[in-house]
Design a protein around this motif. Structure first.
Motif, PDB file in Angstrom:
ATOM      1  N   ASP A  60       0.807  -1.220   0.000  1.00 46.64           N
ATOM      2  CA  ASP A  60       0.000   0.000   0.000  1.00 46.64           C
ATOM      3  C   ASP A  60       0.838   1.266   0.000  1.00 46.64           C
ATOM      4  OD1 ASP A  60      -2.709  -1.274   0.404  1.00 46.64           O
ATOM      5  OD2 ASP A  60      -1.671  -2.016   2.190  1.00 46.64           O
ATOM      6  N   ARG A  61       2.110   1.148   0.375  1.00 47.73           N
ATOM      7  CA  ARG A  61       2.956   2.333   0.507  1.00 47.73           C
ATOM      8  C   ARG A  61       4.414   1.909   0.444  1.00 47.73           C
ATOM      9  NH1 ARG A  61       2.113   6.461   5.540  1.00 47.73           N
ATOM     10  NH2 ARG A  61       0.171   6.826   4.372  1.00 47.73           N
ATOM     11  N   THR A  88       3.580   1.088  -9.369  1.00 45.61           N
ATOM     12  CA  THR A  88       2.458   0.503  -8.623  1.00 45.61           C
ATOM     13  C   THR A  88       1.370   1.511  -8.287  1.00 45.61           C
ATOM     14  OG1 THR A  88       3.588   0.896  -6.510  1.00 45.61           O
ATOM     15  CG2 THR A  88       3.952  -1.251  -7.580  1.00 45.61           C
ATOM     16  N   LYS A  90       1.482   3.725  -5.981  1.00 42.23           N
ATOM     17  CA  LYS A  90       1.378   3.787  -4.523  1.00 42.23           C
ATOM     18  C   LYS A  90       2.216   4.955  -3.999  1.00 42.23           C
ATOM     19  CE  LYS A  90      -1.180   0.191  -4.625  1.00 42.23           C
ATOM     20  NZ  LYS A  90      -0.702  -1.159  -4.302  1.00 42.23           N
TER      21      LYS A  90
END
Length: 226
Positions: A60-61, A88, A90
């Protein structure tokens, strides 16, 4: 939330994946090295991600150390983190090297100060200090003696980082008791933990050098433009 953390700021090439709320990474690898980050980082990240179910889609990060640290190492880590973030879609956040060093000390019980100190050569250190009085030192590049003077009444001091021996000696001269942690560089799990807490709008993935470059143009040798 799951985060991919990357650290190439000092004499380490490391990466891990950690989930929010966990104390240990899902997958991690760390290699000691003074040079060779550019050749080692991407294969290391691939090995770390191979052990994560869902691979990059499960991230997610991304977090990356932004310095202080070696110029080349920082650039390698930042470039990789930004590239993965673009690929991605992200967010990428920056984590200070000194903050990551301090994070590893927060579990210690101490009444005085916590200090992260990285050797900057020429009698200076990169330093960050936390203490209960609230008058610590924000990340800075300072002479060892100047830091010792400011901490003269803030002991005892728990130190971490390659600049710890020099600062401990200067503090001892001023009657301040110290203890040096075995931690010499930021733990990759600490980088991940701080990255999970960071605000992507504020913690930007930009290099934090704290001082100018050693190499400077020689004005007297410049050729005048025609």
């Amino acid at each position: 939330m799951r985060i991919l953390a990357i650290n190439t700021a000092l004499d380490t090439c490391a990466a891990c994946v950690m989930a929010e709320g966990d104390e240990t990474p899902i997958s991690a690898e760390s290699l000691p090295m003074a040079r060779g980050h550019a050749e080692s980082l991407l294969p290391l990240i691939e090995r770390v991600m191979a052990r994560v179910e869902g691979g990059f889609e499960a991230i997610d990060r991304i977090a990356v150390t932004v310095g202080p640290g070696s110029y080349t190492g920082l650039r390698v880590g930042l470039s990789a983190a930004r590239a993965i973030g673009l690929a991605t879609a992200k967010p990428v956040v920056g984590v200070g090297t000194l903050s990551a060093l301090l994070a590893h000390l927060l579990s210690e019980t101490i009444e005085g100060s916590l200090a992260a100190a990285i050797d900057a050569r020429h009698g200076a250190i990169y330093v960050q200090v936390l203490n209960p009085r609230g008058d610590g030192i924000a990340p800075a590049h300072l002479p060892v003696a100047a830091v010792a003077d400011r901490l003269a009444g803030a002991g005892p001091v728990l130190l971490a980082g390659s600049g710890s021996p020099a600062l401990a000696a200067a503090l001892a001269e001023r009657g301040v008791s110290t203890r040096i942690s075995r931690v010499t560089g930021p733990d990759i799990a600490s980088v991940a933990s701080l990255g999970l807490l960071a605000d992507p709008e504020q913690a930007l993935p930009r290099p934090l050098y704290l001082r100018g470059p050693d190499a400077r143009p020689q004005d007297h040798a410049r050729i005048a433009r025609q």
